[in-house]
Scaffold this active site. Structure first.
Site, PDB file in Angstrom:
ATOM      1  N   GLU A   4     -10.028   4.738   2.565  1.00  0.00           N
ATOM      2  CA  GLU A   4      -8.797   5.492   2.339  1.00  0.00           C
ATOM      3  C   GLU A   4      -8.911   6.930   2.812  1.00  0.00           C
ATOM      4  OE1 GLU A   4     -10.236   3.540   0.151  1.00  0.00           O
ATOM      5  OE2 GLU A   4      -8.759   1.938   0.137  1.00  0.00           O
ATOM      6  N   HIS A  14      -4.411  -1.796 -10.494  1.00  0.00           N
ATOM      7  CA  HIS A  14      -3.338  -2.279  -9.621  1.00  0.00           C
ATOM      8  C   HIS A  14      -1.983  -1.948 -10.214  1.00  0.00           C
ATOM      9  CE1 HIS A  14      -6.832  -4.650  -8.383  1.00  0.00           C
ATOM     10  NE2 HIS A  14      -6.257  -4.778  -7.209  1.00  0.00           N
TER      11      HIS A  14
END
Lengths: 366, 400
Positions: free
Chosen positions: A101, A171
């Site tokens: 990322e 999540h």
């Protein structure tokens, strides 16, 4: 993800499907939305990921220097938002990155600094933290520290956020507040498919770094008529979804649907609620909220992120500062609890419609 | 123990029809993974499937010493892990397990091989594909299934779920969701171990996807600089979710990626190769600092239960690996080759394992969900004195 989203966990989320289906038919809510869009009407019923997909197709079509990249975007992405892009625009414009990322964000800043539109995807907002330095220290401050000689305004980071029924700690997070705290960034959150398409195109074309949080719960669940053509919705402009006179409710993203239900319940008890979709969290439409609070005298903010330090705190403080004498009651915040996003306790953690209704009543009866 | 002496003497067919002694057959309670003392049975040497390949180090020999007991233990433990993962698959489809579930079947040899080479004082840390490592570190089936189902009897009290198994007494530091984040953490554990001077090491495990994370290289640099007893295990199952290794990495030779840090490439489907490599790595790390072990392994399931696992690889590939390289089959062949027990007895063991797993699931199902008050426990240390709002109404404040 797909299967799971359809079988939503909590009862009130399950009811969302019914309400959302109603959007495609003629409920008063839909009519007012269509009116507000001023000429944007019609189109096919699409869900959120398809609307976003359409926006991306248009973005790449209309700007030959726009690129879409991230983890697994080639095959269509884990939420199908990027389907068909590589087939249409080629591997040089739509490509996968390795699992990094920080690399993705840094790379996007560089690409944007050369005048390109870098549309980077972070697969889940929970994974955005390795990229935090690049976003906050590099992207947000580039124009400022170079005295406008350089900028990376072409960067748009898209990332799914929010509860999904069973996402657990990593999540389901809503990290928008971290980024709202950074001057130089814009944070935009759509509430529905047609909003998402217009807002995403506006974000991509905005000459500032933008983070676009997509409510993952709505990827399949939300279905709405989305116009085919290229259209943009204005940033930093809130929308009054529902007019009322007793209390102003402010929210964004998937939470608005929960708030909508709460408004319906409160309506039955004679409380007239005004519901505002902020859409852009930073820079946010202070004026619209203040106009509303000056009308109703009460404010309630709701978001999934934990209450302490959430963006609701900024809205509350600002409104108190500017509307103090008009306020009839303290600003209420109905938000996630101050715990990590839990696994089995998700229904307890979330700001449910019942909690909102309780808060509406408490505020009105203060 | 009488049975094992019969094994040693290779007596008549009659002797072999008896069941294995209790030390090799464990209850659903505490397990002892190939660690109890007693008659080991005959020793023999096994050759690893392929030679090791070294990077900046002399690879260990392909010849691995083992005992009948260890071999049987490998068979039993891997079969138990296999059965557990398949049962978890079924439970997920029945929606008793929700959220995320990343299954390890196919990779069992890494867990058992590693455990055979180390002690419980050595630390293991891994990512989210952690059910079998938890078991090998001393976890039992009931707390595994209970945790998967989010119940109170789970190892993390039902608050962690599939990705967050931990076992302090077993030296297992979990169970992590964010890809690659466990590696610097593991190097930190090694740092602490160096201070403790107990001749212990840390195995920090990660996958081929995580191998491209920047923080891994940061951790490796520091570990090498400070000579930490850190062993990085790259479980290369060749796919980072749906992305093949050659599409994500410029150099998929993960054992070489440490550059100045030595590495070893190991057949991760061969429990003995894993055992030999981990033994070698532990000795190396205690003397010379970090080393990378690349375990060439394979997962039969997709990345998680949401992934069918067949959109980015062919079914032929999966069945080929199952046929040619399955870790349990490899051990089964060795057992039969060395005449330790008959094929029928192995089948009996598998049947017993099935029952054990079924019993554990039944017991785990009895466990209730955690009490709602648990939502607020363990955020801070108990007694921190912070107020948080209660479950339903803002007025309910809880002091944590």
């Amino acid at each position: 993800m797909a299967m799971a989203a359809r079988r939503g966990a909590t009862a009130n989320r399950g009811q969302l499907v019914g309400i959302l289906r109603g959007f495609s038919s003629s409920s008063s809510v839909v009519d007012s939305w269509q009116k507000n869009k001023e000429g944007i009407a019609g189109g096919k019923p699409l869900n959120l990921f398809s609307a976003i997909n359409q926006a991306l197709h248009i973005a790449l079509e209309t700007d030959s220097r726009a690129y879409v990249f991230g983890e697994d975007v080639s095959f269509g992405g884990v939420f199908r938002c990027t389907t068909g892009l590589v087939e249409r625009f080629g591997r040089k414009r739509v490509f996968n990155t390795p699992l990094c990322e920080q690399g993705i964000a840094g790379f996007a800043v560089g690409l944007a600094a050369m005048g390109n539109r870098a549309i980077a995807e972070i697969q889940f907002a929970d994974y955005i933290y390795p990229a935090f330095d690049q976003i906050v220290n590099e992207a947000a401050k580039f124009r400022y520290r170079s005295g406008n000689e350089f900028n990376c305004g072409g960067i748009t980071i898209r990332t799914p956020y929010g509860a999904v029924g069973h996402g657990g700690h990593y999540h389901s997070q809503s990290p928008e507040a971290f980024f709202c705290h950074v001057p130089g960034l814009k944070v935009v959150i759509p509430r529905s498919p047609s909003e998402a398409k217009g807002l995403l195109l506006a974000c991509i074309r905005d000459p500032n770094p933008v983070i676009f949080f997509e409510p993952k719960w709505l990827y399949r669940l939300a279905v709405e008529e989305v116009p085919d053509h290229d259209y943009m919705l204005p940033l930093s402009q809130a929308e009054v979804m529902r007019e009322g006179t007793d209390i102003t409710l402010v929210g964004w993203g998937a939470q608005l649907l929960v708030m909508e239900q709460a408004c319906e319940i409160a309506e039955k008890e004679g409380i007239s609620c005004e519901l505002i979709d902020l859409k852009t969290l930073i820079p946010w439409d202070k004026e619209a909220v203040e106009v509303s609070v000056n009308k109703t005298g009460r404010l309630l903010v709701s978001h999934e992120a934990p209450v302490t330090g959430g963006f609701g705190a900024e809205i509350a403080a600002s409104v108190v500062e500017n509307c103090f004498l008009r306020l009839e009651a303290p600003v209420a915040r109905v938000c996630g609890l101050d715990t990590p996003f839990p696994l089995v306790y998700e229904p307890f953690y979330l700001p449910t419609k019942n909690k909102i209704v309780d808060a509406i009543k408490a505020t009105v009866n203060y | 123990m009488a049975m094992l002496s019969r094994l040693a003497s290779r007596s008549s067919h009659l002797g072999r029809t008896l069941l294995l002694p209790r030390s090799l057959c464990c209850s659903t309670g505490g397990r002892h993974f190939a660690s109890s003392a007693g008659d080991e049975g005959p020793t023999f040497t096994v050759e690893t499937s392929v030679p090791f390949v070294g990077h900046r180090c002399e690879p260990p020999s392909r010849e691995v010493e083992t005992t009948a007991k260890e071999l049987m233990g490998f068979f039993r433990d891997m079969s138990l892990m296999r059965r557990m993962e398949i049962a978890a698959d079924a439970l997920y489809k029945a929606k008793l397990i929700r959220g995320f579930c990343h299954l390890y079947d196919g990779q069992e040899a890494v867990a058992v091989g590693m455990e055979a080479a180390i002690t419980r004082k050595d630390a293991i840390i891994t990512a989210y594909r952690d059910h079998c490592i938890f078991l090998s570190r001393g976890g039992n089936l009931v707390e595994t299934f209970a945790e998967l189902m989010g119940r109170r009897a789970g190892c993390s009290n039902g608050k962690g779920g599939s990705m967050h198994f931990y076992k302090k007494e077993g030296g297992f530091f979990g169970g992590h969701g964010i890809v690659g984040a466990q590696v610097p953490l593991g190097c930190g554990l090694a740092f602490a171990q160096k201070y403790l001077r107990e001749e212990t090491v840390t195995f920090a495990m990660y996958g081929d996807g995580a191998a491209n994370q920047g923080q891994l290289f940061e951790a490796l640099n520091i570990s090498a600089l400070w000579d930490l007893p850190a062993i990085l295990i790259c479980e290369n199952n060749h796919y980072g979710m749906g992305t093949a290794e050659w599409r994500a990495a410029k150099s998929p030779a993960y054992y070489k990626r440490g550059d100045y840090v030595p590495g070893l490439k190991v057949d991760g489907m061969d429990a003995f190769a894993v055992k030999q490599a981990c033994k070698f790595a532990k000795e190396h790390a205690l003397k010379n600092g970090p080393i990378i072990l690349e375990m060439d392994t394979y997962r039969y399931h997709g990345h998680s239960m949401s992934d069918p696992g067949s959109t980015y690889r062919t079914r032929d590939e999966i069945s080929n690996v199952r046929q040619e390289r399955d870790p349990i089959e490899r051990v089964r062949k060795l057992i039969l080759l060395h005449d330790l027990v008959s094929a029928a007895e192995l089948k009996d063991i598998e049947k017993e394992i099935r029952k054990e797993v079924d019993n554990a699931i039944a017991e785990a199902k009895e466990s209730p969900l955690p009490d709602p008050s648990e939502l607020f426990t363990d955020i801070f240390v108990k007694g921190c004195g912070t107020e948080v709002y209660g479950v339903e109404r803002k007025e309910n404040k809880i002091l944590i």
